[in-house]
Write an enzyme that holds these catalytic residues in place. Structure first.
Site, PDB file in Angstrom:
ATOM      1  N   GLU A   7       0.823  -1.217   0.000  1.00  0.00           N
ATOM      2  CA  GLU A   7       0.000   0.000   0.000  1.00  0.00           C
ATOM      3  C   GLU A   7       0.849   1.257   0.000  1.00  0.00           C
ATOM      4  OE1 GLU A   7      -3.438   1.928   2.873  1.00  0.00           O
ATOM      5  OE2 GLU A   7      -3.440  -0.219   2.488  1.00  0.00           O
ATOM      6  N   LYS A   8       2.017   1.176   0.641  1.00  0.00           N
ATOM      7  CA  LYS A   8       2.875   2.363   0.740  1.00  0.00           C
ATOM      8  C   LYS A   8       4.344   1.923   0.759  1.00  0.00           C
ATOM      9  CE  LYS A   8       0.637   3.435   4.577  1.00  0.00           C
ATOM     10  NZ  LYS A   8      -0.044   2.225   5.077  1.00  0.00           N
ATOM     11  N   ASP A 102      -3.283  -2.860   3.136  1.00  0.00           N
ATOM     12  CA  ASP A 102      -3.626  -2.985   4.553  1.00  0.00           C
ATOM     13  C   ASP A 102      -4.775  -3.981   4.726  1.00  0.00           C
ATOM     14  OD1 ASP A 102      -1.714  -1.253   5.410  1.00  0.00           O
ATOM     15  OD2 ASP A 102      -3.048   0.447   5.749  1.00  0.00           O
ATOM     16  N   ASP A 104      -7.759  -4.250   5.676  1.00  0.00           N
ATOM     17  CA  ASP A 104      -9.110  -3.766   5.915  1.00  0.00           C
ATOM     18  C   ASP A 104      -9.773  -3.519   4.568  1.00  0.00           C
ATOM     19  OD1 ASP A 104      -7.942  -1.435   4.977  1.00  0.00           O
ATOM     20  OD2 ASP A 104      -7.871  -0.469   6.931  1.00  0.00           O
ATOM     21  N   TYR A 322      -1.057  -3.690  13.571  1.00  0.00           N
ATOM     22  CA  TYR A 322      -1.779  -2.786  12.654  1.00  0.00           C
ATOM     23  C   TYR A 322      -2.752  -1.891  13.426  1.00  0.00           C
ATOM     24  CZ  TYR A 322      -4.755  -1.301   8.799  1.00  0.00           C
ATOM     25  OH  TYR A 322      -5.465  -0.553   7.907  1.00  0.00           O
ATOM     26  N   ARG A 324      -5.204   0.503  12.406  1.00  0.00           N
ATOM     27  CA  ARG A 324      -6.567   0.863  11.985  1.00  0.00           C
ATOM     28  C   ARG A 324      -7.517  -0.327  12.141  1.00  0.00           C
ATOM     29  NH1 ARG A 324      -3.050   3.833   9.036  1.00  0.00           N
ATOM     30  NH2 ARG A 324      -3.585   6.008   8.576  1.00  0.00           N
TER      31      ARG A 324
END
Length: 712
Positions: A7-8, A102, A104, A322, A324
């Site tokens: 993701e990043k 991530d 989610d 993680y 979130r």
């Protein structure tokens, strides 16, 4: 070639470190002996704006609403165009792709949408990274799943994004235009989650403005038992006079009569009820992001965004899992890591954590370890990476402390106490008291007074007694108290309200149904929504106590919208559907159809809406708008804010609209103008054909009958 898409960049770098073989950093990716790792920068693709579907939507016009895309369009974000090209090229070379977003629904979507955009047909696996320490990453690499298993999670994220677009793009335009028609020079952004969140604050402030304290009386009596004295509180009967709707005694005269009655009785009371039970209180669960934000706000006065940012830093330092996460349970497979984590905490340099960890029982298994409660992620906990507090700033140390404290508590026994409930009958009145004796502190040893939720009627230890025992009346007093207003929201308590939204829904049946739903918004977006309301001037944060105060624009927006947008009922119900969709229980198409119908109906409401006028000069023609100074080809003039529905225009006269010479005496909205007809000049109303008033011309003036001239 196996291609990992993170993701990043920071996550991509951590994955690459855990793959075998030499690492070689390139422009936008890293090569390893076991594949290539690349990354995005969050959402590389963005949803198209209305004007990018059709140029006519660049201008906000009521007649164009609602805007419903026939096909949803994604565009490459300009800042990510280069990285998108790198990812596209690497996908072309890959034989297998590993989705490393991530864990989610948003993380699922932002990689999936790139794969869908370029029409990828290569096999895709999914890696779930709940922590970035080496052991966790290697374990996740060895446990890849088929990305298709997460199709419904992507559908849920798509549904949320499209619903937000439909409501945000359409209703923001519709209600802004309605406000501007009434003379308000403002923009009213409407959001599926942020609008009912703002409404919570507005309604709370109005409750405070309307609040009038009410005095009430609490009668407490002291009794003597053979084994000691105790104090009990009077319990009024349902038919007792002088009570308010909450069952409080508000009549001072009745309180005085009651005290006199008690003092005049024979002083012999009886224990009518006595029950002692042993109760067990399970360990407080580990922390989800919302729980961490609320706890840190209460204990350290941190705002939710600071907590999220700090938890993210700890995650990137590999110290915690993680951040979130909306889950407060843990996978059973990780229970075996407890001994290592607790040992690290013993030597980590934070005295309280070290002392608690030393007494923890690593083999003990609390209710938190439950695979059935785990979704894509688990509660936030310390990793097996040893923490050096010296390299953390104060905020990071405090947030790490709360996360570790909640984890350690899972390895302490349940809290056991003995609760006694007593009811005394005296002088035909009932008095009640409860008390407790702690048998085993258990996990509350870790939390101390923070864990106690002491109730007013809880008197600690009580004398040993049995039903039927005598209790001699000593005396009584009436404690005068006053009802308290509700507290203003802070960012932390507003976030807690978003999480526990069932408490604020209007429909009582829905209130019960939504109790188990995880509120409105997501763990990752709630803090952002609150910050946006502050940044856009709808809320102002009071400096000392950080109370959130609604501004005039907040009242305007909430008063303009129907209850369906300002009460959380609909939004909470939609969140419930999105949650069900993530598990395969609902259809994306059916949900968007429902959102479309909702949007169409509320746009129609906005067209018919009457908002209080804002301006010194109400329009004399339509009565729905105000005259505003504008500049045209021939200079300044005054035009109606309701244009183009109302085309009233007046000359400027010393900074004010020149009043019409002749207002129509029949409709009182139009203006009489001199016109030429078949029989010569006459005066007619400008509201024709709605008003057909006509008058003869007399010396270049309308010949208005005497009984109507008072209008002018």
């Amino acid at each position: 070639m196996r291609l990992y898409i993170a993701e990043k960049p920071s996550m991509g770098a951590e994955i690459a470190k855990c793959l075998p073989g030499p690492l070689s950093r390139r422009d936008g990716y890293i090569t390893t002996g076991a594949g290539v790792v690349t990354w995005g920068f969050g959402h590389i693709l963005r949803q198209a704006e209305p004007g990018e579907y059709d140029e006519k939507y660049m201008k906000w016009r009521m007649e164009d609403l609602p805007i419903i895309p026939a096909e949803w369009k994604l565009l490459i974000a300009e800042s990510c165009r280069k990285q998108f090209g790198i990812i596209q090229q690497l996908i072309g070379q890959a034989t297998e792709i590993v989705h490393a977003g991530d864990p989610d629904r948003e993380g699922q979507l932002l990689i999936d949408e790139v794969l869908d955009y370029i029409k990828n047909d290569k096999p895709v696996r999914r890696i779930l990274l709940n922590a970035l320490d080496e052991k966790s990453i290697k374990k996740a690499i060895a446990s890849l799943r088929d990305n298709q298993d997460f199709f419904h999670l992507k559908q849920s994220a798509l549904a949320r994004a499209r619903a937000d677009w439909l409501i945000g793009m359409n209703l923001s335009r519709a209600y802004t235009l309605a406000a501007q028609r009434a003379g308000h020079r403002t923009t009213l952004p409407v959001g599926r989650v942020k609008t009912p969140t703002l409404a919570l604050v507005v309604r709370r402030e109005r409750e405070l403005a309307d609040f009038k304290p009410v005095d009430y009386y609490v009668i407490k009596a002291e009794f003597q038992h053979d084994n000691g004295r105790f104090t009990a509180t009077w319990k009024p009967r349902d038919e007792q006079a002088g009570l308010d709707s909450e069952g409080r005694l508000i009549d001072q005269a009745i309180a005085a009569q009651l005290l006199a009655h008690l003092d005049a009785a024979d002083r012999q009371g009886e224990i009518a009820y006595c029950q002692t039970t042993e109760k067990k209180e399970p360990q407080r669960l580990p922390l989800s992001l919302s729980a961490l934000q609320v706890l840190a706000g209460r204990k350290f006065n941190y705002d939710p965004q600071t907590v999220l940012d700090t938890a993210q830093k700890l995650y990137e330092r590999k110290l915690t899992s993680y951040p979130r996460s909306d889950c407060d349970f843990l996978p059973e497979s990780q229970h075996g890591e407890a001994a290592v984590i607790l040992t690290n905490l013993q030597t980590g340099g934070q005295a309280d954590l070290a002392a608690w960890s030393a007494k923890a029982q690593p083999k003990l298994k609390s209710r938190a370890w439950n695979d059935k409660k785990i979704t894509a992620h688990h509660a936030i906990i310390p990793t097996q990476e040893k923490c050096n507090p010296a390299v953390l700033n104060e905020t990071e140390r405090n947030i790490y402390f709360l996360i570790a404290q909640a984890y350690i508590a899972q390895f302490y026994p349940v809290h056991i106490y003995q609760q006694t409930k007593i009811e005394v009958h005296y002088a035909a009145e009932a008095f009640a008291v409860s008390g407790r004796i702690i048998l085993e502190a258990g996990w509350k040893e870790v939390y101390g007074v923070d864990a106690e939720e002491k109730k007013e009627e809880d008197s600690g230890a009580l004398p040993v007694m049995r039903k039927g025992d005598a209790a001699c009346y000593i005396g009584a007093a009436a404690d005068k108290k006053a009802t308290r207003p509700p507290s203003r929201f802070t960012a932390s308590t507003l976030l807690a309200a978003m999480k526990e939204i069932h408490k604020y829904v209007k429909n009582p049946d829905l209130k019960k149904q939504l109790k188990d739903v995880s509120g409105i918004g997501t763990e990752a977006t709630r803090a952002t929504i609150i910050n946006e309301l502050i940044a856009r001037g709808f809320l102002q944060e009071e400096k000392k106590k950080k109370y959130l105060l609604p501004q005039p624009s907040a009242y305007l927006l909430i008063d303009a919208l129907p209850d369906e947008m300002t009460y959380p009922d609909s939004t909470a119900r939609w969140e419930s559907i999105l949650h069900s969709m993530a598990g395969g229980g609902e259809s994306l198409e059916a949900f968007i159809q429902q959102q479309t119908q909702f949007t169409v109906r509320l746009c129609q409401n906005a067209l018919e809406l009457r908002i209080p006028l804002q301006g010194e000069h109400p329009c004399p023609q339509c009565g729905k708008g105000v005259l505003q100074l504008r500049t045209g080809r021939n200079g300044k003039f005054w035009g109606c804010s309701g244009y183009p529905q109302c085309r009233a225009a007046y000359d400027d006269e010393d900074g004010r609209p020149k009043k019409p010479d002749h207002i129509c005496p029949r409709c009182k909205k139009g203006e009489l103008k001199s016109m030429n007809g078949k029989n010569g000049r006459f005066w007619g109303c400008t509201k024709f054909p709605a008003c057909r008033a006509t008058y003869n011309d007399k010396d270049n003036q309308p010949d208005i009958p005497e009984n109507l001239r008072q209008v002018n």
